[in-house]
Design a protein around this motif. Structure first.
Motif, PDB file in Angstrom:
ATOM      1  N   UNK A 263       0.825  -1.210   0.000  1.00  0.00           N
ATOM      2  CA  UNK A 263       0.000   0.000   0.000  1.00  0.00           C
ATOM      3  C   UNK A 263       0.859   1.259   0.000  1.00  0.00           C
ATOM      4  N   UNK A 264       1.814   1.324   0.923  1.00  0.00           N
ATOM      5  CA  UNK A 264       2.659   2.513   1.033  1.00  0.00           C
ATOM      6  C   UNK A 264       3.553   2.671  -0.190  1.00  0.00           C
ATOM      7  N   UNK A 265       4.041   1.561  -0.729  1.00  0.00           N
ATOM      8  CA  UNK A 265       4.883   1.634  -1.926  1.00  0.00           C
ATOM      9  C   UNK A 265       4.082   2.155  -3.115  1.00  0.00           C
ATOM     10  N   UNK A 266       2.816   1.764  -3.215  1.00  0.00           N
ATOM     11  CA  UNK A 266       1.961   2.276  -4.289  1.00  0.00           C
ATOM     12  C   UNK A 266       1.763   3.778  -4.155  1.00  0.00           C
ATOM     13  N   UNK A 267       1.642   4.263  -2.927  1.00  0.00           N
ATOM     14  CA  UNK A 267       1.489   5.698  -2.703  1.00  0.00           C
ATOM     15  C   UNK A 267       2.749   6.466  -3.118  1.00  0.00           C
ATOM     16  N   UNK A 268       3.915   5.937  -2.761  1.00  0.00           N
ATOM     17  CA  UNK A 268       5.163   6.584  -3.163  1.00  0.00           C
ATOM     18  C   UNK A 268       5.307   6.554  -4.678  1.00  0.00           C
ATOM     19  N   UNK A 269       4.974   5.425  -5.285  1.00  0.00           N
ATOM     20  CA  UNK A 269       5.070   5.314  -6.748  1.00  0.00           C
ATOM     21  C   UNK A 269       4.135   6.306  -7.435  1.00  0.00           C
ATOM     22  N   UNK A 270       2.966   6.543  -6.849  1.00  0.00           N
ATOM     23  CA  UNK A 270       2.036   7.512  -7.416  1.00  0.00           C
ATOM     24  C   UNK A 270       2.624   8.926  -7.381  1.00  0.00           C
ATOM     25  N   UNK A 271       3.251   9.285  -6.263  1.00  0.00           N
ATOM     26  CA  UNK A 271       3.884  10.607  -6.167  1.00  0.00           C
ATOM     27  C   UNK A 271       5.050  10.729  -7.148  1.00  0.00           C
ATOM     28  N   UNK A 272       5.839   9.665  -7.269  1.00  0.00           N
ATOM     29  CA  UNK A 272       6.967   9.689  -8.195  1.00  0.00           C
ATOM     30  C   UNK A 272       6.479   9.797  -9.638  1.00  0.00           C
ATOM     31  N   UNK A 273       5.404   9.091  -9.959  1.00  0.00           N
ATOM     32  CA  UNK A 273       4.827   9.182 -11.301  1.00  0.00           C
ATOM     33  C   UNK A 273       4.346  10.608 -11.588  1.00  0.00           C
ATOM     34  N   UNK A 274       3.814  11.266 -10.566  1.00  0.00           N
ATOM     35  CA  UNK A 274       3.374  12.658 -10.709  1.00  0.00           C
ATOM     36  C   UNK A 274       4.562  13.565 -11.036  1.00  0.00           C
ATOM     37  N   UNK A 275       5.695  13.356 -10.355  1.00  0.00           N
ATOM     38  CA  UNK A 275       6.887  14.156 -10.654  1.00  0.00           C
ATOM     39  C   UNK A 275       7.389  13.877 -12.065  1.00  0.00           C
ATOM     40  N   UNK A 276       7.421  12.597 -12.440  1.00  0.00           N
ATOM     41  CA  UNK A 276       7.892  12.244 -13.775  1.00  0.00           C
ATOM     42  C   UNK A 276       6.990  12.843 -14.848  1.00  0.00           C
ATOM     43  N   UNK A 277       5.700  12.970 -14.564  1.00  0.00           N
ATOM     44  CA  UNK A 277       4.794  13.560 -15.552  1.00  0.00           C
ATOM     45  C   UNK A 277       5.113  15.025 -15.799  1.00  0.00           C
ATOM     46  N   UNK A 278       5.812  15.665 -14.858  1.00  0.00           N
ATOM     47  CA  UNK A 278       6.246  17.043 -15.014  1.00  0.00           C
ATOM     48  C   UNK A 278       7.710  17.127 -15.445  1.00  0.00           C
ATOM     49  N   UNK A 298       1.931   7.141   3.200  1.00  0.00           N
ATOM     50  CA  UNK A 298       3.303   7.500   2.845  1.00  0.00           C
ATOM     51  C   UNK A 298       3.287   8.660   1.853  1.00  0.00           C
ATOM     52  N   UNK A 299       4.123   9.672   2.122  1.00  0.00           N
ATOM     53  CA  UNK A 299       4.224  10.829   1.235  1.00  0.00           C
ATOM     54  C   UNK A 299       5.697  11.068   0.909  1.00  0.00           C
ATOM     55  N   UNK A 300       5.966  11.267  -0.361  1.00  0.00           N
ATOM     56  CA  UNK A 300       7.338  11.407  -0.852  1.00  0.00           C
ATOM     57  C   UNK A 300       7.859  12.804  -0.576  1.00  0.00           C
ATOM     58  N   UNK A 301       9.047  12.877   0.039  1.00  0.00           N
ATOM     59  CA  UNK A 301       9.685  14.161   0.354  1.00  0.00           C
ATOM     60  C   UNK A 301      11.083  14.148  -0.251  1.00  0.00           C
ATOM     61  N   UNK A 302      12.033  14.823   0.365  1.00  0.00           N
ATOM     62  CA  UNK A 302      13.392  14.871  -0.182  1.00  0.00           C
ATOM     63  C   UNK A 302      13.455  15.586  -1.515  1.00  0.00           C
TER      64      UNK A 302
END
Length: 451
Positions: A263-278, A298-302
């Motif tokens: 579940x948490x890995x899917x959330x991180x992957x979703x945020x990363x996909x959002x960054x890649x889309x930009x 889980x929310x992606x930071x850094x």
């Protein structure tokens, strides 16, 4: 001829209107000017008392720079944590007052010419060309929300930290009936550091909101101290959370299951996909770069490295503490690509499955590239299912072309979550900080502290 003689000469005795015309300057103009000056002064005092933000907008730049105030009643906590220390050396102009972001963020070519082991004959990935253009500015918090007026302001405690010179202090506070984190720029910061601090806040606003990125709630940029306000995620960084899950009888309860990993890995992957889309590369995917809420979201930071790589003239230090998470092409000083983030995402899954072990712990940083070249991979953790380990191995392929796309990784994670176990993962023993630092590649030269 004097004005008196002029009056006697032009005006008849008792002609009041004639005399007023002669003495017009003394009787009318001068009193009106004095009255106008008084009214302007009164209005300025009123604005200064009740609307200081408007005064700041018209105040000269030099006076703004000279009017820095000390954040009273709050002592800066020692050390740093995941929200605080993300600084990368910058080569930027020495003056910055408020948000004036560049129109574009040109990419910096990270490739250099070095002697490294030979890669497969396939062509190298093309340098990443971002097309992200900022258009949004962060919300400016009004005067009444300056740090001294936030409720319940306390230093933000840290569980694991590396000491470093930092110009940012962190505090917990309450704002608008929610817990927030205040990133406060210290008064010792120079113009370059102020530029970076406000530029990063502007960059966060320009990225836009996403359910699995920490929410930027506002900034204080018109008067010192400069503050960025971000939502607080109660379980803080994922690495500390995983280490806490190793302990017995912790409060609040900390339980990691394989289903929760998916579940948490899917959330991180979703945020990363959002960054890649930009067209933005993260470049620092690891457990320390993920924040966890009280509901285990889980929310992606850094993201500071993302910001700095999009500015012209940025120089990035060779950080040995990141090498265990970097793809082979980055270790060989070749250009980064979206596949490089996929590799790092695989090491993040390994950290989650092992409750916070360093990836490739048995290999020194100097031997890491040769280790990858020989086709070696991460060992299967004892608590890891075949489904999860297959995803880890797929992400950490030597050839970047052989790694799955992020969309494919997300599909596998969603599918794996349906059949994942709800058994709580257990790893014997707590983490030895000294041993972890060595295994993670920080080296003996890094000073560290545990809070």
């Amino acid at each position: 001829m004097s004005s008196i003689s002029e009056a006697d000469f032009h005006c008849k005795p008792g002609d009041t209107i004639c005399e007023i015309r002669v003495y017009e300057q003394e009787v009318i103009i001068v009193p009106i000017l004095l009255l106008a000056s008084f009214l302007v002064t009164l209005v300025f005092i009123f604005l200064l008392r009740f609307c200081p933000e408007k005064v700041d907008r018209v105040r000269p730049q030099a006076s703004k720079a000279a009017s820095r105030r000390v954040l009273h009643g709050i002592d800066a906590p020692p050390g740093i944590n995941v929200l605080e220390h993300e600084s990368i050396a910058l080569d930027v102009p020495s003056s910055y007052s408020t948000f004036h972001p560049p129109n574009t963020y040109p990419a910096k070519n990270l490739s250099t010419s070095v002697d490294t082991p030979s890669f497969p004959s396939s062509p190298p990935p093309q340098p990443f060309q971002p097309s992200f253009k900022p258009i949004v500015q962060p919300r400016e918090l009004p005067r009444k929300r300056l740090p001294e007026s936030f409720n319940l302001v306390t230093p933000l405690p840290t569980a694991f930290s590396l000491r470093s010179d930092s110009t940012v202090s962190l505090y917990r506070a309450r704002m608008e009936n929610r817990d927030v984190v205040l990133r406060v720029l210290n008064d010792s910061a120079d113009a370059t550091e102020r530029h970076s601090f406000l530029g990063f806040a502007s960059f966060l606003a320009q990225i836009g909101p996403h359910p699995f990125l920490p929410e930027l709630l506002g900034v204080v940029s018109l008067r010192a101290p400069l503050v960025t306000v971000v939502e607080e995620l109660e379980n803080r960084d994922l690495l500390s959370f995983l280490w806490q899950c190793r302990q017995e009888q912790v409060d609040p309860p900390c339980e990691m299951t394989e289903r929760r990993i998916f579940t948490m890995a899917t959330q991180v992957a979703s945020a990363l996909e959002f960054l890649h889309s930009k067209d933005l590369l993260h470049g620092n995917i690891r457990a320390r770069s993920v924040l966890v809420s009280s509901a285990f979201t889980a929310k992606l930071w850094g993201l500071h490295g993302v910001y700095t790589r999009k500015n012209q003239g940025v120089t990035q230090r060779d950080d040995p503490s990141m090498k265990k998470w970097q793809a082979p092409e980055l270790l060989a000083k070749r250009p980064a690509s979206q596949s490089s983030d996929i590799w790092s995402f695989g090491t993040l899954l390994y950290e989650m499955a092992t409750l916070g072990e360093a990836p490739f712990a048995e290999i020194s940083v100097n031997e890491l590239l040769q280790f990858h070249q020989r086709g070696k991979s991460l060992k299967k953790p004892s608590n890891c299912s075949n489904t999860l380990y297959t995803i880890i191995k797929g992400c950490c392929q030597w050839k970047y072309q052989d790694r799955p796309s992020l969309a494919e990784v997300k599909r596998k994670l969603v599918s794996g979550e349906k059949s994942a176990s709800d058994k709580v993962l257990k790893v014997p023993g707590t983490v030895n900080i000294e041993q972890y630092l060595q295994e993670a590649g920080y080296g003996e030269t890094n000073s560290y502290t545990v809070f």
